[in-house]
Design an enzyme around this catalytic site. Sequence first.
Site, PDB file in Angstrom:
ATOM      1  N   GLY A 164       7.611   4.222   3.509  1.00  0.00           N
ATOM      2  CA  GLY A 164       8.401   5.358   3.412  1.00  0.00           C
ATOM      3  C   GLY A 164       9.458   4.817   5.059  1.00  0.00           C
ATOM      4  O   GLY A 164       9.592   4.101   4.620  1.00  0.00           O
ATOM      5  N   LEU A 206       0.816  -1.282  -0.159  1.00  0.00           N
ATOM      6  CA  LEU A 206       0.039  -0.108  -0.037  1.00  0.00           C
ATOM      7  C   LEU A 206       0.745   0.835   0.246  1.00  0.00           C
ATOM      8  O   LEU A 206       0.649   2.079  -0.359  1.00  0.00           O
ATOM      9  CB  LEU A 206      -1.508   0.141   1.249  1.00  0.00           C
ATOM     10  CG  LEU A 206      -1.931  -0.966   1.568  1.00  0.00           C
ATOM     11  CD1 LEU A 206      -2.732  -0.253   2.543  1.00  0.00           C
ATOM     12  CD2 LEU A 206      -3.105  -0.858   0.522  1.00  0.00           C
ATOM     13  N   ASP A 259       2.160  13.546  16.463  1.00  0.00           N
ATOM     14  CA  ASP A 259       2.788  13.240  15.316  1.00  0.00           C
ATOM     15  C   ASP A 259       1.697  13.112  13.931  1.00  0.00           C
ATOM     16  O   ASP A 259       1.155  12.550  13.292  1.00  0.00           O
ATOM     17  CB  ASP A 259       3.286  11.709  14.292  1.00  0.00           C
ATOM     18  CG  ASP A 259       4.055  12.011  13.217  1.00  0.00           C
ATOM     19  OD1 ASP A 259       4.669  13.334  12.320  1.00  0.00           O
ATOM     20  OD2 ASP A 259       4.790  11.199  12.779  1.00  0.00           O
ATOM     21  N   PHE A 274       9.456   4.737   7.998  1.00  0.00           N
ATOM     22  CA  PHE A 274       8.710   3.768   8.578  1.00  0.00           C
ATOM     23  C   PHE A 274       9.090   2.321   8.445  1.00  0.00           C
ATOM     24  O   PHE A 274       9.255   1.205   9.545  1.00  0.00           O
ATOM     25  CB  PHE A 274       7.471   4.360   9.322  1.00  0.00           C
ATOM     26  CG  PHE A 274       6.898   4.256   8.527  1.00  0.00           C
ATOM     27  CD1 PHE A 274       6.312   3.104   7.807  1.00  0.00           C
ATOM     28  CD2 PHE A 274       6.610   5.428   7.482  1.00  0.00           C
ATOM     29  CE1 PHE A 274       5.728   3.521   6.544  1.00  0.00           C
ATOM     30  CE2 PHE A 274       5.586   5.492   6.393  1.00  0.00           C
ATOM     31  CZ  PHE A 274       5.251   4.382   6.229  1.00  0.00           C
ATOM     32  N   GLY A 275       9.397   1.950   7.311  1.00  0.00           N
ATOM     33  CA  GLY A 275       9.082   0.240   6.619  1.00  0.00           C
ATOM     34  C   GLY A 275       8.245   0.844   5.769  1.00  0.00           C
ATOM     35  O   GLY A 275       7.673   1.766   4.931  1.00  0.00           O
ATOM     36  N   LYS A 276       7.360  -0.762   5.347  1.00  0.00           N
ATOM     37  CA  LYS A 276       6.361  -0.806   4.081  1.00  0.00           C
ATOM     38  C   LYS A 276       4.643  -1.204   4.821  1.00  0.00           C
ATOM     39  O   LYS A 276       4.881  -1.719   6.169  1.00  0.00           O
ATOM     40  CB  LYS A 276       6.618  -1.259   3.611  1.00  0.00           C
ATOM     41  CG  LYS A 276       7.474  -1.749   2.610  1.00  0.00           C
ATOM     42  CD  LYS A 276       8.202  -2.870   1.243  1.00  0.00           C
ATOM     43  CE  LYS A 276       9.938  -2.314   1.013  1.00  0.00           C
ATOM     44  NZ  LYS A 276       9.896  -3.267  -0.324  1.00  0.00           N
ATOM     45  N   VAL A 277       3.733  -1.013   4.351  1.00  0.00           N
ATOM     46  CA  VAL A 277       2.634  -1.083   4.643  1.00  0.00           C
ATOM     47  C   VAL A 277       1.989  -2.096   3.874  1.00  0.00           C
ATOM     48  O   VAL A 277       1.837  -1.675   2.063  1.00  0.00           O
ATOM     49  CB  VAL A 277       1.415   0.091   4.800  1.00  0.00           C
ATOM     50  CG1 VAL A 277       0.173  -0.084   5.192  1.00  0.00           C
ATOM     51  CG2 VAL A 277       2.226   0.756   5.869  1.00  0.00           C
TER      52      VAL A 277
END
Length: 680
Positions: A359, A356, A475, A361-364
């Site tokens: 970034g 989806l 955030d 932070f990682g992957k979704v």
Amino acid sequence: MAAALTSFRLWLLSCMAVISMAEAQHPDQFIYTNGFSHANLQLAGNAEIRPSGLLQLTNTSRLLTGHAFYPSPINFNTSSSSARSLSFSTNFVIAIVPESKEASSGHGVAFVISRSTDFSHADAIQYLGLVNESTNGDPSNHFVAVEFDTIFSLGTDTIDGNHVGIDLNGVKSYQSIASAYFSNEERKNISLDLKNGRPIQVWIDYDGRGQLLDVTLAPENSPKPNQPLLSTSIDLSDILMDTMYVGFSAATGSLESCRHYIMGWSFNRSGEAQSLDLSELPKLPRNGGRINTVLLISIIAAALLLLIIVGTTTYVYRRKKYEEVHEDWEKEYGPHRFSYKTLYIATKGFKDKQLLGFGGFGKVYKGTLPYTNEQIAVKKVSHESSQGMKEFVSEIVSMGRLRHKNLVRLLGYCRRKKELLLVYELMENGSLDQFLFSVDKPTLNWFQRFEIIRGVASALLYLHEEGEQVVLHRDIKASNVLLDSNLNGRLGDFGLARLHDRDSDLQTTRLVGTFGYMDPELTRTGKATKAADVFAFGAFLLEVACGRKPVEHNVALEDIFLVDVVKSCFKRDAIVDASDPRLQGNYVVEEMEKVLKLGLLCSNPRPDFRPTIKQVVQYLEGNGSLPDIPLDSNSKPQNIPFSILETLSQSTTEINISIETNLEFDSVTVGETGLFPTRT
């Protein structure tokens, strides 16, 4: 032969305990979804746990009672001033199996919340193992029960022998109704025979604030009906005490009898009980519970042999593929932990076609949970350090209990190697920033934007003021606001959120967030506060109204900060000139002015000059007049060196801030970090 059979049953029970799952570790919620073989229930009377994991309360003998209670008392905290403290929710599956198809049955089973588990003086037949003739209706009993009665009894029942009733301190029902369920397709109630020998799903929900008790029934393989069977106004404050036991009671009659089974059970004192998947529950025995022992032994032996052969060849591969990190302290968070295997299957092996977004932070990944078909989003986050992991998981679980229509629900987590996997409900339309800044998405009109703003403000009010603890999001920005199928805005991504008690401040030495949304006061005090969330919300207001990010790239230095652009328009008495040009002037001028001015107020560098989120909601709802906006304060982030501003004017990527500090420094460090910022 009898001794051998007994030994075999003990051996079989120990084998089944290995593969049975009973997650009952949390003090106020639990779930038994694979049977009760591993459960430590308090059993009394005729109750027993079958080798298959079924909880059997009675067999077909006459005049029997059976009781099964969760081993620990549940804290209802009746001394609390909040009516919500009395609320509870439970979901279970029962099966009432008559001795034969021709025989009638009796007398029934009841879900019970009681101050005691001692029912040794209670009688069977119509008293359901709860009271006797002399104690029936005694206020000192302190129990509430929902009965599923299968025979009419004079003196206690007012309707036929197939009904659901609510009992208070006795078995003469406070209110009762013929057994049925609401069909979502046919839009009407359909009669449901309680003693049909098939699984029956039950949901019981009590709203302490509204004093409303709902009882909902459904046959097997049917979704939860949209309407309850029985919904009644009732005040349980005089019955419920600070600590109560929850469980089941059943009884047989003098002439008619049947087996009463509980196939699965979940309970929650602080929110909605987890749903049960019937495909995972233990199966009912054939022939009403009578089974050929020799045939059973042969089938089990053959099955075990096959399992051993298959398991031996696949054990090493599967263990390596689905290996997770487990520690003893995580047992109390069992209901919130997903297995890696479940998430692997849900996301089709974390394939790129399920991706989806990604970034720092990682992957979704998009996923569909097996069995339930629930749509989820799985975020994979790398976490190199184990320090603080217990605290982090505890807070993630706490966030999962938050309930608000404008919050993305955090369902749980999984740990594997150095990865954390956070599981959220799926938002079909993705993040708000895609609609604000991407040419591939349609432009949101002003009505949609204003409703999203109001929704996020309502969610932030819930986090700050309406829960037992203060939740600081830390955030807030458009990329963390997700849109459901109706384009309703929901605040999500609690990866940086923190909890603290209402009478204390949260002190931190790690400042995290996104440049342009961070309160400049954080760089001085190191304290995450409500006012810091309000500052970020102010940047979010301007972002939505103006259609640009708080910090713009590749522009003149004086136009880098959006707040300065809006303030310049305000000084010219033309604040709406800062609005998103894609709206082409199609907005309510009063609402646009209100949002832009409120964004300036929330973005004030002095926390004491900012409104509270409660005041923000009042302004947005039109229940107050905005105060004057000071024009002489500098709203840009403080202590940012000129070299960084030059970098911003040339950068093409979003820049997040991560600071390790002893609260003594001259400037901040900027780097491309994510949900878990690294030391810089």
